[in-house]
Scaffold this active site. Structure first.
Site, PDB file in Angstrom:
ATOM      1  N   PRO A  88       0.805  -1.229   0.000  1.00 32.57           N
ATOM      2  CA  PRO A  88       0.000   0.000   0.000  1.00 32.57           C
ATOM      3  C   PRO A  88       0.834   1.273   0.000  1.00 32.57           C
ATOM      4  O   PRO A  88       0.350   2.333  -0.409  1.00 32.57           O
ATOM      5  CB  PRO A  88      -0.819  -0.115   1.290  1.00 32.57           C
ATOM      6  CG  PRO A  88      -0.844  -1.568   1.612  1.00 32.57           C
ATOM      7  CD  PRO A  88       0.466  -2.112   1.135  1.00 32.57           C
ATOM      8  N   GLU A 115      -0.183  -8.936   8.311  1.00 35.38           N
ATOM      9  CA  GLU A 115      -0.123  -7.512   8.625  1.00 35.38           C
ATOM     10  C   GLU A 115       0.882  -6.758   7.766  1.00 35.38           C
ATOM     11  O   GLU A 115       0.741  -5.579   7.512  1.00 35.38           O
ATOM     12  CB  GLU A 115       0.224  -7.335  10.115  1.00 35.38           C
ATOM     13  CG  GLU A 115       0.231  -5.895  10.612  1.00 35.38           C
ATOM     14  CD  GLU A 115      -1.142  -5.239  10.561  1.00 35.38           C
ATOM     15  OE1 GLU A 115      -1.195  -3.999  10.550  1.00 35.38           O
ATOM     16  OE2 GLU A 115      -2.151  -5.966  10.548  1.00 35.38           O
ATOM     17  N   ARG A 152      -0.098  -7.364 -21.883  1.00 35.83           N
ATOM     18  CA  ARG A 152      -0.875  -7.026 -23.082  1.00 35.83           C
ATOM     19  C   ARG A 152      -0.160  -5.990 -23.952  1.00 35.83           C
ATOM     20  O   ARG A 152      -0.527  -5.799 -25.113  1.00 35.83           O
ATOM     21  CB  ARG A 152      -2.271  -6.537 -22.698  1.00 35.83           C
ATOM     22  CG  ARG A 152      -2.307  -5.211 -21.990  1.00 35.83           C
ATOM     23  CD  ARG A 152      -3.687  -4.894 -21.437  1.00 35.83           C
ATOM     24  NE  ARG A 152      -4.697  -4.955 -22.455  1.00 35.83           N
ATOM     25  CZ  ARG A 152      -4.986  -3.983 -23.313  1.00 35.83           C
ATOM     26  NH1 ARG A 152      -4.277  -2.856 -23.261  1.00 35.83           N
ATOM     27  NH2 ARG A 152      -5.942  -4.108 -24.202  1.00 35.83           N
ATOM     28  N   ASP A 167      -5.756   2.584 -26.464  1.00 35.90           N
ATOM     29  CA  ASP A 167      -6.458   2.388 -25.200  1.00 35.90           C
ATOM     30  C   ASP A 167      -6.470   3.653 -24.366  1.00 35.90           C
ATOM     31  O   ASP A 167      -5.582   4.501 -24.464  1.00 35.90           O
ATOM     32  CB  ASP A 167      -5.794   1.274 -24.386  1.00 35.90           C
ATOM     33  CG  ASP A 167      -6.117  -0.105 -24.942  1.00 35.90           C
ATOM     34  OD1 ASP A 167      -7.087  -0.222 -25.694  1.00 35.90           O
ATOM     35  OD2 ASP A 167      -5.387  -1.055 -24.608  1.00 35.90           O
TER      36      ASP A 167
END
Length: 245
Positions: A88, A115, A152, A167
């Site tokens: 994170p 954790e 991709r 895209d």
């Protein structure tokens, strides 16, 4: 491209053998291998986690199993390439990062659980990546998203190599609206310009609608986008049409 994944749940990566990524593997464009780093633990209970020094809630992944798994992969392959930690606190993943990763020959992903990590694991990491400001139960889903977005972009993975270029986010703007047959469906018609056969007009329409969609839905993308003279003119037209003055 060689991709190695360290995970406690190798079975979660079945989707990488499906659809476009599965075909890329069949064509030997990408080689994806998943290693269960629990296999490298040295304790009798096969634990890969322990309580944090200093106390606190939750359990931390130990450094030893991950270090030994990385050593094994490196000895087998000769290189780990970029070592990516799903975390994170990492750099937010976007299309530019996917393009950056797609230029590499080797990528190694570390998927955490519990954790967090023993901080010393970061000594083996080159990139810390986050999908956004939210928390998942583990790094597996995040790794699959990063791998899909990266693979991709490799040559010959998509049926048409121009598909990835147009895209959303690849150009810095959102993609223009697209339509297919029938030309009229439940009172909704395909824009006439797209059936005109005039490729110059079609290209201009697409550029204008890409700017319109970006302005209305993600205006923040325009803040760092350098408009050329034609795009400035088209954006001005869009603002007039949308009464944004």
């Amino acid at each position: 491209m060689k991709i190695n994944i360290l995970s406690l749940f190798p079975e979660m990566f079945g989707p990488l053998q499906q659809s476009i990524l599965g075909k890329a593997s069949e064509k030997n464009i990408v080689d994806i291998n998943v290693t269960d780093f629990r296999d490298f633990t040295t304790n009798k209970q096969h634990h890969v986690d322990d309580t944090p020094y200093g106390g606190g809630a939750g359990m931390l992944l130990q450094a030893q199993p991950i270090f030994d798994a990385l050593d094994h992969i490196e000895s087998e392959n000769g290189s780990l390439g970029r070592v990516i930690l799903l975390d994170p606190a990492g750099r937010k993943f976007d299309q530019k990062v996917a393009e950056e990763f797609s230029k590499e020959d080797n990528l190694t992903f570390i998927c955490g659980h519990y954790e967090g990590y023993d901080e010393r694991i970061r000594a083996r990491v080159t990139d810390e990546i986050s999908l956004g400001d939210f928390v998942l139960t583990g790094g597996e889903l995040g790794a699959m998203v990063v791998i899909d977005a990266t693979v991709r972009l490799l040559p010959e993975v998509l049926g048409n190599n121009e598909s990835a270029v147009g895209d959303s986010f690849s150009t810095g703007l959102l993609e223009y609206p697209q339509y297919t047959r029938p030309a009229s469906f439940r009172g909704m018609d395909v824009p006439e310009v797209l059936t005109s056969g005039n490729h110059q007009k079609i290209a201009e329409w697409r550029k204008k609608e890409s700017l319109r969609r970006t302005l209305l839905r993600r205006p923040d993308l325009l803040e760092n986008y350098e408009l050329d003279d034609e795009e400035k003119r088209l954006l001005l037209e869009v603002k007039e049409e949308e009464n944004l003055f």
